[in-house]
Design an enzyme around this catalytic site. Structure first.
Site, mmCIF file in Angstrom:
data_model
loop_
_atom_site.group_PDB
_atom_site.id
_atom_site.type_symbol
_atom_site.label_atom_id
_atom_site.label_comp_id
_atom_site.label_asym_id
_atom_site.label_seq_id
_atom_site.Cartn_x
_atom_site.Cartn_y
_atom_site.Cartn_z
ATOM 1 N N ARG A 150 37.560 49.758 46.625
ATOM 2 C CA ARG A 150 38.635 51.009 47.258
ATOM 3 C C ARG A 150 39.558 50.686 45.771
ATOM 4 O O ARG A 150 39.965 52.233 46.047
ATOM 5 C CB ARG A 150 39.184 49.314 47.793
ATOM 6 C CG ARG A 150 38.884 49.579 49.532
ATOM 7 C CD ARG A 150 39.925 47.772 50.064
ATOM 8 N NE ARG A 150 38.790 47.378 49.644
ATOM 9 C CZ ARG A 150 37.937 45.875 49.489
ATOM 10 N NH1 ARG A 150 37.736 46.368 50.819
ATOM 11 N NH2 ARG A 150 37.616 44.763 49.252
ATOM 12 N N ARG A 231 38.722 40.797 37.501
ATOM 13 C CA ARG A 231 38.365 39.547 37.692
ATOM 14 C C ARG A 231 37.936 38.707 36.786
ATOM 15 O O ARG A 231 37.566 39.532 35.570
ATOM 16 C CB ARG A 231 37.659 38.907 38.397
ATOM 17 C CG ARG A 231 37.809 38.162 39.791
ATOM 18 C CD ARG A 231 39.357 37.645 39.888
ATOM 19 N NE ARG A 231 39.770 37.530 41.466
ATOM 20 C CZ ARG A 231 40.894 38.097 41.811
ATOM 21 N NH1 ARG A 231 40.999 38.632 40.934
ATOM 22 N NH2 ARG A 231 41.404 37.436 43.497
ATOM 23 N N GLU A 260 43.233 30.611 35.000
ATOM 24 C CA GLU A 260 44.993 31.039 34.385
ATOM 25 C C GLU A 260 45.729 29.696 35.089
ATOM 26 O O GLU A 260 45.271 29.152 35.973
ATOM 27 C CB GLU A 260 44.701 32.024 35.936
ATOM 28 C CG GLU A 260 43.954 33.428 34.910
ATOM 29 C CD GLU A 260 44.215 34.536 36.369
ATOM 30 O OE1 GLU A 260 44.921 34.229 37.423
ATOM 31 O OE2 GLU A 260 43.871 35.656 36.234
ATOM 32 N N HIS A 279 48.345 38.081 35.750
ATOM 33 C CA HIS A 279 47.819 38.638 36.737
ATOM 34 C C HIS A 279 48.513 38.959 37.984
ATOM 35 O O HIS A 279 50.009 38.148 39.352
ATOM 36 C CB HIS A 279 47.450 37.040 37.119
ATOM 37 C CG HIS A 279 46.312 37.293 39.006
ATOM 38 N ND1 HIS A 279 45.257 36.899 38.898
ATOM 39 C CD2 HIS A 279 45.834 38.549 39.886
ATOM 40 C CE1 HIS A 279 44.403 37.074 39.810
ATOM 41 N NE2 HIS A 279 44.643 37.640 40.392
ATOM 42 N N ALA A 282 48.394 43.111 41.536
ATOM 43 C CA ALA A 282 49.246 42.822 43.726
ATOM 44 C C ALA A 282 50.699 42.109 43.999
ATOM 45 O O ALA A 282 51.303 41.907 45.003
ATOM 46 C CB ALA A 282 48.445 41.717 44.189
HETATM 47 P P1 NAD Z 1 35.715 46.261 46.946
HETATM 48 O O1 NAD Z 1 35.040 45.280 47.384
HETATM 49 O O2 NAD Z 1 36.266 47.495 47.561
HETATM 50 O O3 NAD Z 1 34.743 47.582 45.929
HETATM 51 C C1 NAD Z 1 33.695 46.425 44.225
HETATM 52 C C2 NAD Z 1 32.712 47.336 43.871
HETATM 53 O O4 NAD Z 1 32.139 46.645 42.724
HETATM 54 C C3 NAD Z 1 31.932 47.853 45.229
HETATM 55 O O5 NAD Z 1 31.817 49.396 45.764
HETATM 56 C C4 NAD Z 1 30.858 46.851 44.590
HETATM 57 O O6 NAD Z 1 29.765 47.844 44.991
HETATM 58 C C5 NAD Z 1 31.049 47.238 43.000
HETATM 59 N N1 NAD Z 1 30.470 46.296 42.571
HETATM 60 C C6 NAD Z 1 29.275 44.956 42.403
HETATM 61 N N2 NAD Z 1 28.764 45.156 41.351
HETATM 62 C C7 NAD Z 1 29.188 46.179 40.871
HETATM 63 C C8 NAD Z 1 29.001 46.134 38.925
HETATM 64 N N3 NAD Z 1 27.834 45.024 38.976
HETATM 65 N N4 NAD Z 1 28.776 47.181 38.678
HETATM 66 C C9 NAD Z 1 29.960 47.600 38.594
HETATM 67 N N5 NAD Z 1 30.330 47.422 40.618
HETATM 68 C C10 NAD Z 1 29.996 46.742 40.625
HETATM 69 O O7 NAD Z 1 37.276 45.921 46.340
HETATM 70 P P2 NAD Z 1 38.393 45.509 45.138
HETATM 71 O O8 NAD Z 1 38.782 45.246 46.341
HETATM 72 O O9 NAD Z 1 38.009 47.597 45.032
HETATM 73 O O10 NAD Z 1 38.774 44.717 44.379
HETATM 74 C C11 NAD Z 1 38.011 45.001 42.965
HETATM 75 C C12 NAD Z 1 38.472 43.731 42.508
HETATM 76 O O11 NAD Z 1 40.006 43.563 42.066
HETATM 77 C C13 NAD Z 1 37.668 41.914 42.831
HETATM 78 O O12 NAD Z 1 37.186 41.487 41.998
HETATM 79 C C14 NAD Z 1 39.738 41.475 43.293
HETATM 80 O O13 NAD Z 1 39.415 40.697 43.382
HETATM 81 C C15 NAD Z 1 40.095 42.648 42.150
HETATM 82 N N6 NAD Z 1 41.343 42.116 43.000
HETATM 83 C C16 NAD Z 1 42.612 42.365 41.542
HETATM 84 C C17 NAD Z 1 44.063 41.932 41.507
HETATM 85 C C18 NAD Z 1 44.874 41.274 40.919
HETATM 86 O O14 NAD Z 1 46.041 40.876 40.935
HETATM 87 N N7 NAD Z 1 44.902 41.698 39.474
HETATM 88 C C19 NAD Z 1 44.813 42.924 42.280
HETATM 89 C C20 NAD Z 1 43.607 43.006 43.845
HETATM 90 C C21 NAD Z 1 41.978 42.901 43.722
HETATM 91 C C1 MLT Z 2 43.595 39.825 44.979
HETATM 92 O O1 MLT Z 2 41.980 39.026 44.702
HETATM 93 O O2 MLT Z 2 43.732 39.969 46.148
HETATM 94 C C2 MLT Z 2 44.144 39.533 43.519
HETATM 95 O O3 MLT Z 2 43.992 38.920 42.473
HETATM 96 C C3 MLT Z 2 45.777 39.105 43.646
HETATM 97 C C4 MLT Z 2 46.332 37.577 43.803
HETATM 98 O O4 MLT Z 2 44.954 37.215 43.322
HETATM 99 O O5 MLT Z 2 46.611 37.646 44.906
#
Ligand code: NAD
Ligand code: MLT
Length: 525
Positions: A150, A231, A260, A279, A282
């Site tokens: 996503r 992450r 964290e 962090h 979001a």
């Molecule tokens: P998602 O599940 O839609 O996409 C993750 C993708 O990673 C998948 O397409 C999967 O196939 C791929 N993947 C798995 N192993 C892999 C590898 N070894 N190499 C490359 N790609 C690989 O998830 P998302 O919603 O896009 O979220 C991605 C990350 O962002 C998650 O770890 C989520 O926790 C993190 N996140 C962080 C924040 C923040 O506040 N910093 C906010 C939202 C999400």
């Molecule tokens: C998430 O995985 O959704 C983000 O890291 C945001 C949060 O921790 O709230």
């Protein structure tokens, strides 16, 4: 009253949904460890963001917990394995913060590229340092996107607008998903070596932990920069700090950390050309409202209507289908209870075969396991953990749909094997909701499985019914039904005897002593 614990800050919009549903809401966004343990011990539902660590210990004490809702994507703060063992459903709300995380990634990349954080720090420290802070344009640069889910895809959309060239890598995504002219999928090494900017958007898994260690960072261009809004733990923090300090790469923007909040002694804090945010991926009003509203609605719908959205650990997602096939599920559970009571030694394997108008064997087979294990533990057993419990006990488990015609509209045939051999019982639902046992160990029967029953296998000779009837009568047991089944070319018969009350051990022993009786078991369903 249903109790919902919310132990991280979430937007009011979601809390209002829980209030309207009439739940007892315990909102404590910053509990101490002791408070958390006490609050978790009697809650039915539990909503968290990434702050609360739902550990195995907390889960073991949370005896009433049915569901955990994660307001956001990452569930690495929840012990999913233990939740599954305990039969607790875990669901997340993956869409609510996608745009915010993608925009934060772009913001980090732009700020890093133009040394915005260094310019700001310089000014507040009395410096006017233009010549040392010359940056780069993004236009025409290669952006390597790791993780094409996503957020990765939303980042790509925005980077295309910035006229960047995109390379992508995701082991589970192939080139067909993207126009090759716009996004070229390459292997990890090529992406590492050729990108000007690398951005990470995959979960922290065993396979991604420390993926960017000293060796991989050294394979990047010395002018390249890396951004992590996914992450902590995907980049080795000590190796990154060292690479930045030694100009192995040109910069890093990091939003997420191994631990964290980030420790002030972390080598990242003093590393060269680094941009750190706490962090914030979001942290927008829109995302906070989005995930709060989304997860609270999911929790409400689950508690009130058993509706499942975004379950992480549920083998069956279509709860509506479960409602439609309820009579089959109840029958399968009953078969499980019966077979467990017939077993004389530990079960080694289970197989469930479904015939006729049954469309899916998996929920039926899981229901059979629920019945099989129902007296085994005082932990709840449900669709979430039945398969895991079988696996943990070394019980092999299979199920199938069989299209062979049978003489019933539907039929469930369940086998278990033990050291003593195989036990087979089959059942069918007559009409819409009348469960019947139609076969026990190859003997055709027609038994409504309810209440106390004796299952008796005896030599097929005259006088057995009389002897059994006499003993039960003398023991004060009133027979309600006596169903006898014989099969051709077999010198034994099978009876199911239904009766009022219970048969005591002494009477059971007297029945076992009757010469013609081969086996006798008292069962209750
Ligand atoms: P998602 O599940 O839609 O996409 C993750 C993708 O990673 C998948 O397409 C999967 O196939 C791929 N993947 C798995 N192993 C892999 C590898 N070894 N190499 C490359 N790609 C690989 O998830 P998302 O919603 O896009 O979220 C991605 C990350 O962002 C998650 O770890 C989520 O926790 C993190 N996140 C962080 C924040 C923040 O506040 N910093 C906010 C939202 C999400
Ligand atoms: C998430 O995985 O959704 C983000 O890291 C945001 C949060 O921790 O709230």
């Amino acid at each position: 009253m249903v109790k919902v614990l919310v132990s991280d800050p979430i937007a009011d919009k979601g809390i209002e949904i829980l209030e309207e549903a009439g739940f007892d809401i315990v909102y404590n966004p910053n509990p101490s460890d002791d408070e958390l343990q006490a609050l978790a011990s009697d809650t039915n539902a539990w909503i968290v963001r990434s702050g609360t660590k739902i550990t195995a210990e907390l889960l073991k004490d949370a005896r009433n917990l049915q569901v955990i809702g994660r307001a956001g994507v990452g569930v690495d703060n929840i012990d999913i394995k233990e939740a599954t063992n305990q039969g607790v459903i875990v669901m997340n709300n993956p869409d609510g913060n996608t745009i915010s995380a993608a925009e934060h990634t772009i913001a980090m990349m732009m700020a890093l590229s133009r040394n915005i954080q260094l310019g700001h720090m310089g000014i507040v420290n009395g410096e006017w340092n233009r010549s040392n802070l010359v940056g780069n344009e993004l236009k025409g640069k290669i952006l390597g996107v790791l993780g094409l889910g996503r957020i990765g895809r939303e980042v790509i959309k925005r980077a295309i607008g910035l006229e960047m060239k995109i390379m992508g890598y995701d082991p589970f995504v192939n080139q067909d998903v993207f126009d090759q002219e716009t996004v070229t999928l390459v292997d990890l090494d090529t992406l590492t070596q050729e990108s000007d900017y690398i951005t990470l958007h995959m979960p922290l898994l065993d396979s991604t932990k420390n993926l960017f260690n000293a060796e991989r960072i050294a394979a990047m261009k010395s002018s390249a920069r890396i951004i992590n809004v996914a992450r902590g733990g995907i980049i080795d923090e000590a190796d990154l700090a060292q690479a930045l300090n030694n100009d192995i790469i040109a910069g890093a923007a990091i939003d997420v950390f191994e631990s964290e909040p980030l420790d002030m002694n972390s080598p990242l804090i003093k590393a060269k050309n680094i941009l750190l945010t706490p962090h914030l991926g979001a942290s927008t009003h829109e995302a906070s409202e989005g995930v709060s509203f989304g997860i609270c609605r999911q929790i409400r719908d689950f508690i009130l209507d058993e509706k499942l959205s975004n379950p992480i650990n549920m083998p069956i997602t279509d709860m509506a289908q479960l409602k439609q096939i309820k009579p089959f599920l109840e029958l399968a559970e009953t078969l499980g209870k019966i077979e467990m009571q017939l077993a004389e030694s530990p079960v080694k394997s289970v197989s469930v075969e479904c015939f006729g108008n049954i469309e899916d064997s998996k929920p039926i087979a899981l229901s059979f396991l629920i019945g099989l294990f129902h007296d085994m533990t005082d932990n709840r057993i449900n669709f979430v953990n039945a398969g895991v419990i079988a696996e943990e006990r070394g019980i092999s488990f299979s199920h199938s749909l069989n299209t062979e015609p049978v003489s019933f509209a539907n039929l469930i045939v369940a086998h278990i094997t033990t050291d003593e051999g195989t036990i087979e019982v089959a059942g069918s639902v007559f009409g819409d909701q009348h469960p019947r046992i139609v076969d026990i160990m190859g003997y055709e029967v027609d038994v409504r499985p309810k209440g106390n029953m004796l299952f008796v296998q005896n030599k097929d000779v005259p006088g057995v019914i009389g002897k059994v009837g006499m003993l039960l009568g003398e023991g004060g047991v009133n027979i309600a039904e006596y169903l006898l089944s014989r099969t051709p070319n077999n010198d034994s018969a099978y009876s199911v005897i239904k009766f009022d009350g219970e048969i005591n051990e002494e009477l059971l022993e007297s029945l076992k002593k009757v010469d013609e009786i081969l086996t006798v078991k008292q069962l209750h369903v």
